[in-house]
Enzyme design. Structure first.
Site, PDB file in Angstrom:
ATOM      1  N   LYS A  63       0.836  -1.203   0.000  1.00  0.00           N
ATOM      2  CA  LYS A  63       0.000   0.000   0.000  1.00  0.00           C
ATOM      3  C   LYS A  63       0.872   1.254   0.000  1.00  0.00           C
ATOM      4  O   LYS A  63       2.066   1.188   0.329  1.00  0.00           O
ATOM      5  CB  LYS A  63      -0.931  -0.010   1.220  1.00  0.00           C
ATOM      6  N   ARG A 161     -11.469  -0.742  14.096  1.00  0.00           N
ATOM      7  CA  ARG A 161     -11.376  -0.055  12.808  1.00  0.00           C
ATOM      8  C   ARG A 161     -12.289  -0.771  11.830  1.00  0.00           C
ATOM      9  O   ARG A 161     -13.492  -0.764  12.009  1.00  0.00           O
ATOM     10  CB  ARG A 161      -9.900  -0.032  12.377  1.00  0.00           C
ATOM     11  N   TYR A 290      14.847  31.452   9.530  1.00  0.00           N
ATOM     12  CA  TYR A 290      13.648  32.130  10.025  1.00  0.00           C
ATOM     13  C   TYR A 290      13.629  32.153  11.551  1.00  0.00           C
ATOM     14  O   TYR A 290      13.990  31.173  12.199  1.00  0.00           O
ATOM     15  CB  TYR A 290      12.392  31.374   9.576  1.00  0.00           C
ATOM     16  N   MET A 337      10.740  25.723   3.884  1.00  0.00           N
ATOM     17  CA  MET A 337      10.072  24.833   2.940  1.00  0.00           C
ATOM     18  C   MET A 337      11.086  24.198   1.986  1.00  0.00           C
ATOM     19  O   MET A 337      10.946  23.046   1.595  1.00  0.00           O
ATOM     20  CB  MET A 337       9.055  25.659   2.134  1.00  0.00           C
TER      21      MET A 337
HETATM   22  C1  LIG Z   1      -0.694  -1.942   6.717  1.00  0.00           C
HETATM   23  C2  LIG Z   1      -1.291  -3.241   7.041  1.00  0.00           C
HETATM   24  C3  LIG Z   1      -0.472  -4.380   7.209  1.00  0.00           C
HETATM   25  C4  LIG Z   1       1.039  -4.323   7.180  1.00  0.00           C
HETATM   26  O1  LIG Z   1       1.530  -3.751   8.366  1.00  0.00           O
HETATM   27  P1  LIG Z   1       3.112  -3.651   8.635  1.00  0.00           P
HETATM   28  O2  LIG Z   1       3.205  -3.278  10.062  1.00  0.00           O
HETATM   29  O3  LIG Z   1       3.615  -2.590   7.721  1.00  0.00           O
HETATM   30  O4  LIG Z   1       3.681  -4.983   8.314  1.00  0.00           O
HETATM   31  C5  LIG Z   1      -1.097  -5.593   7.408  1.00  0.00           C
HETATM   32  N1  LIG Z   1      -2.451  -5.684   7.466  1.00  0.00           N
HETATM   33  C6  LIG Z   1      -3.261  -4.621   7.336  1.00  0.00           C
HETATM   34  C7  LIG Z   1      -4.725  -4.808   7.414  1.00  0.00           C
HETATM   35  C8  LIG Z   1      -2.707  -3.361   7.133  1.00  0.00           C
HETATM   36  O5  LIG Z   1      -3.515  -2.296   7.016  1.00  0.00           O
END
Ligand SMILES: *Cc1c(COP(=O)(O)O)cnc(C)c1O
Length: 402
Positions: A63, A161, A290, A337
């Protein structure tokens, strides 16, 4: 050898996809970039696979562009190293992989809109199902095409969640079982505290998940892929590996926390580098940046690094350091920035256009994602994904310490 700008560019700069590789432009030098070491990624993928028994399947979580490393190259390497499945958060991420010809099965963690169901079938994507309504959309669409769609049911066991509450999961399983267009391939849950020293809550979640699975088994429902482990669980809770693990951050070579088990040989794949843009000689009493947060106590040599919070670098004040000539140059003043100032008084070799490392190794010194996370007041995950598009990604392989 003539030191033309073209020559320098070819010699020192990886010229790779992106705006600066445009052949219609004269060559120019990169100000700053994110470097992804594909050899390190591959090494880490192999280590993860090698640390799992052959009976446990490895789902690689790619992801957010593989945690900022580039989902497409990561997907290709993971497939080569034995990943059974890819997981991403949403449909856009999955379609981006399919568009590039990635054929590995893909699981999507996020929720679905009813109108999206055809997209899953069209592109061979596995949805996470959390309601019977979603089951009905997928069932209808699959039957219309005369196929069964493999789905993974997401069970909520304490993370608060996504997912069907574990106490209500059996009801959902029953409804899905009766739908001919649905293939119950997987069932999963997610740990809220698997990378901390205290594993009590993770064990509670595991026991809730297992109770749910046992209740299903008593009614003859068996899921070929039961999974609950993220990286923390993969490293520290082997009893929770079940049929598959979902490993994300670990392939980047970064650990989720300071306390989880270490895999010898794991290497961070991401570095962030920049060219020193300017060096100025300052007099005692001169200020830097700054808000005048730094005043030179003595004559100082200050280098300007052309990277700031606009690139995803933390907003810091007299905190942190970058690496120049294998040594630490401390940040002075408040950065901006587009600029971060560092003290190179003790690094006489520092020169304009010389390389500065903001994340990663230079010689014996290293700045880790955890170091930057500390300066930024966040966690390593956010540091990896926080570099902005302003910094081009450069992929390297077949070099040094491989
Ligand atoms: C992001 C995620 C993972 C992976 O988590 P890591 O700690 O990066 O290995 C696994 N399962 C779900 C549902 C996630 O959202």
């Amino acid at each position: 050898m003539p030191q033309s700008p073209t020559h320098l560019n070819r010699l020192e700069e990886p010229r790779l996809p992106g705006w600066d590789a445009d052949p219609s432009l004269p060559p120019f030098r990169k100000r700053a970039w994110v470097e992804v070491d594909l050899d390190a990624l591959e090494n880490n993928f192999r280590l993860i696979r090698a640390h799992l028994p052959p009976s446990v399947k490895w789902i690689t979580v790619l992801k957010d562009d593989a945690y900022g490393h580039g989902a497409v190259p990561a997907a290709r390497l993971a497939a080569k190293c034995g990943a059974a499945m890819i997981a991403v958060s949403n449909l856009e991420e999955a379609l981006a992989l399919r568009r590039e010809g990635i054929q590995t099965p893909i699981l999507i963690f996020g929720e679905t809109h009813p109108e999206e169901a055809p997209c899953y079938l069209e592109h061979n994507l596995r949805p996470s199902v959390t309601t019977s309504e979603a089951g009905a959309w997928f069932d209808r669409e699959a039957r219309r095409r005369g196929v069964r769609l493999p789905v993974h049911v997401k069970v909520e066991t304490g993370m608060g969640r996504y997912g069907v509450r574990w106490t209500e999961a059996i009801e959902l399983f029953r409804k899905l079982r009766d739908r001919p267009g649905i293939l119950l391939e997987g069932v999963y849950s997610h740990f809220a505290r698997s990378d901390e020293a205290d594993k009590e809550f993770a064990r509670l979640q595991l026991s809730r998940f297992k109770e749910t699975l046992e209740a299903a088994a008593r009614e003859g429902m068996r899921f070929p892929l039961r999974h609950i482990c993220n990286t923390g669980g993969f490293l520290d809770l082997p009893e929770a590996h079940l049929d598959a693990v979902r490993v994300g951050i670990l392939h980047t070579g970064v650990y989720p926390s300071a306390v989880c088990r270490r895999l010898p040989g794991l290497r961070p794949a991401m570095s962030v580098k920049a060219r020193v843009a300017a060096i100025r000689q300052m007099e005692p009493g001169d200020n830097v940046g700054y808000g005048l947060r730094y005043q030179c106590p003595s004559p100082r040599r200050i280098a300007v690094i052309p990277v700031g919070y606009g690139d995803g670098y933390p907003r810091v004040r007299n905190e942190g350091w970058v690496l120049i000539h294998g040594r630490r140059a401390p940040v002075v003043g408040a950065n901006a920035m587009d600029a971060t100032m560092v003290d190179v008084t003790d690094i006489p070799e520092a020169r304009v256009w010389g390389e500065a490392t903001l994340l990663g190794k230079q010689g014996e010194e290293e700045i880790t994602a955890h170091d930057i996370a500390r300066w930024k007041g966040t966690i390593s995950y956010e540091v990896l994904v926080g570099w902005r598009e302003r910094l081009p990604r450069v992929y390297v392989s077949g070099k040094k310490n491989a």
